[in-house]
Enzyme design. Structure first.
Site, PDB file in Angstrom:
ATOM      1  N   SER A 163       0.730  -1.034   0.069  1.00  0.00           N
ATOM      2  CA  SER A 163      -0.092   0.148   0.067  1.00  0.00           C
ATOM      3  C   SER A 163       0.931   1.323   0.052  1.00  0.00           C
ATOM      4  O   SER A 163       1.574   1.408  -0.968  1.00  0.00           O
ATOM      5  CB  SER A 163      -0.916   0.025   1.176  1.00  0.00           C
ATOM      6  OG  SER A 163      -2.040   0.962   0.946  1.00  0.00           O
ATOM      7  N   ASP A 198     -10.361  -3.819  -5.372  1.00  0.00           N
ATOM      8  CA  ASP A 198      -9.748  -2.635  -4.480  1.00  0.00           C
ATOM      9  C   ASP A 198     -10.271  -1.482  -4.509  1.00  0.00           C
ATOM     10  O   ASP A 198     -10.158  -0.783  -5.478  1.00  0.00           O
ATOM     11  CB  ASP A 198      -8.068  -2.779  -4.863  1.00  0.00           C
ATOM     12  CG  ASP A 198      -7.304  -2.045  -3.761  1.00  0.00           C
ATOM     13  OD1 ASP A 198      -7.866  -1.191  -3.241  1.00  0.00           O
ATOM     14  OD2 ASP A 198      -6.233  -2.407  -3.860  1.00  0.00           O
ATOM     15  N   HIS A 257      -8.391  -4.469  -0.881  1.00  0.00           N
ATOM     16  CA  HIS A 257      -6.979  -3.698  -0.670  1.00  0.00           C
ATOM     17  C   HIS A 257      -6.134  -4.571   0.151  1.00  0.00           C
ATOM     18  O   HIS A 257      -4.907  -4.303   0.381  1.00  0.00           O
ATOM     19  CB  HIS A 257      -7.236  -2.213  -0.001  1.00  0.00           C
ATOM     20  CG  HIS A 257      -5.960  -1.465  -0.255  1.00  0.00           C
ATOM     21  ND1 HIS A 257      -5.226  -1.147  -1.390  1.00  0.00           N
ATOM     22  CD2 HIS A 257      -5.273  -0.870   0.747  1.00  0.00           C
ATOM     23  CE1 HIS A 257      -4.577  -0.213  -1.084  1.00  0.00           C
ATOM     24  NE2 HIS A 257      -4.291  -0.381   0.055  1.00  0.00           N
TER      25      HIS A 257
HETATM   26  C1  MLT Z   1      -1.306   6.109  -0.032  1.00  0.00           C
HETATM   27  O1  MLT Z   1      -1.789   6.932   0.529  1.00  0.00           O
HETATM   28  O2  MLT Z   1      -0.279   5.548  -0.234  1.00  0.00           O
HETATM   29  C2  MLT Z   1      -2.580   5.082  -0.599  1.00  0.00           C
HETATM   30  O3  MLT Z   1      -3.756   5.562  -0.457  1.00  0.00           O
HETATM   31  C3  MLT Z   1      -2.803   3.737   0.214  1.00  0.00           C
HETATM   32  C4  MLT Z   1      -2.630   3.827   1.614  1.00  0.00           C
HETATM   33  O4  MLT Z   1      -3.867   3.964   2.050  1.00  0.00           O
HETATM   34  O5  MLT Z   1      -1.844   4.017   2.466  1.00  0.00           O
END
Ligand code: MLT
Length: 204
Positions: A102, A152, A183
């Protein structure tokens, strides 16, 4: 940067450089790393940014909307840290595999978009396109595993495919693995990443 380092047991095994998701820390991905390569040295970073107390690797303005200036600054900061860590822990600079989930996958994406030879390969769990309007460096020889969820809500399939095309367009060999999931990082996705590693990245 705050980090955790574990020595490997096999000198020629790639070092795994780990990047957690939002709200995580440097311990989160250790079990995943051990599943991928039990013999590898592991260098696991903690993101330098806090969002309501949750560590991240760069700032965002809203969910999925990145602060591009901060992303670029943090990308350089991580690169500088890795160079210093390579000296400190005597790591082979040509044998690094980045592993991230992520937000951690997104900072790796940005590192790949900026630097040609930093990583030999990368395992990206649920990455997004980190930034646009940038010419990627030549990535021939770089191997990338992308794990994605067809449902996702944070990264739609079209964005996963866009990332695959951008990386492939720069010469990287990209393997795209789909899960019928959201996700979250599922056990089957982690297993697929481990199989990919053995077939593509385990040898020096
Ligand atoms: C991010 O902010 O990098 C993406 O939205 C994934 C997350 O939630 O960390």
């Amino acid at each position: 940067m705050k980090h955790l380092f574990e020595q490997g047991t096999l000198k020629d095994a790639p070092a795994l450089i780990l990047f957690h998701g939002t709200g995580g820390n440097e311990r989160d991905l250790i079990p995943l790393a051990r599943r991928i390569s039990p013999e590898s040295a592991v260098l696991s970073l903690r993101g330098n940014v806090l969002e309501n107390g949750m560590p991240r690797f760069f700032r965002r303005l809203a969910e999925g909307v990145f602060d591009i200036e901060d992303l670029k600054f943090r990308t350089q900061e991580v690169k500088a840290f890795l160079e210093q860590a390579a000296e400190q822990y005597d790591l082979d600079r040509n044998n690094w595999i980045a592993v991230g989930y992520s937000n951690g996958a997104n900072i790796i994406g940005s590192l790949l978009f900026h630097y040609a030879d930093l990583f030999k390969g990368a395992i990206l769990h649920h990455p997004m396109v980190p930034l646009r309007d940038i010419t990627l460096p030549p990535l021939a020889g770089t191997k990338v595993f992308i794990g994605a969820g067809s449902n996702d809500p944070i990264c739609p399939p079209s964005e996963t495919e866009e990332l695959q095309e951008l990386l492939s367009g720069a010469g990287a060999s990209v393997t795209l693995h789909w899960e019928r999931a959201g996700h979250q990082l599922t056990a089957t996705e982690a297993d697929a990443a481990a199989v990919w590693f053995k077939q593509n990245a385990a040898q020096k």
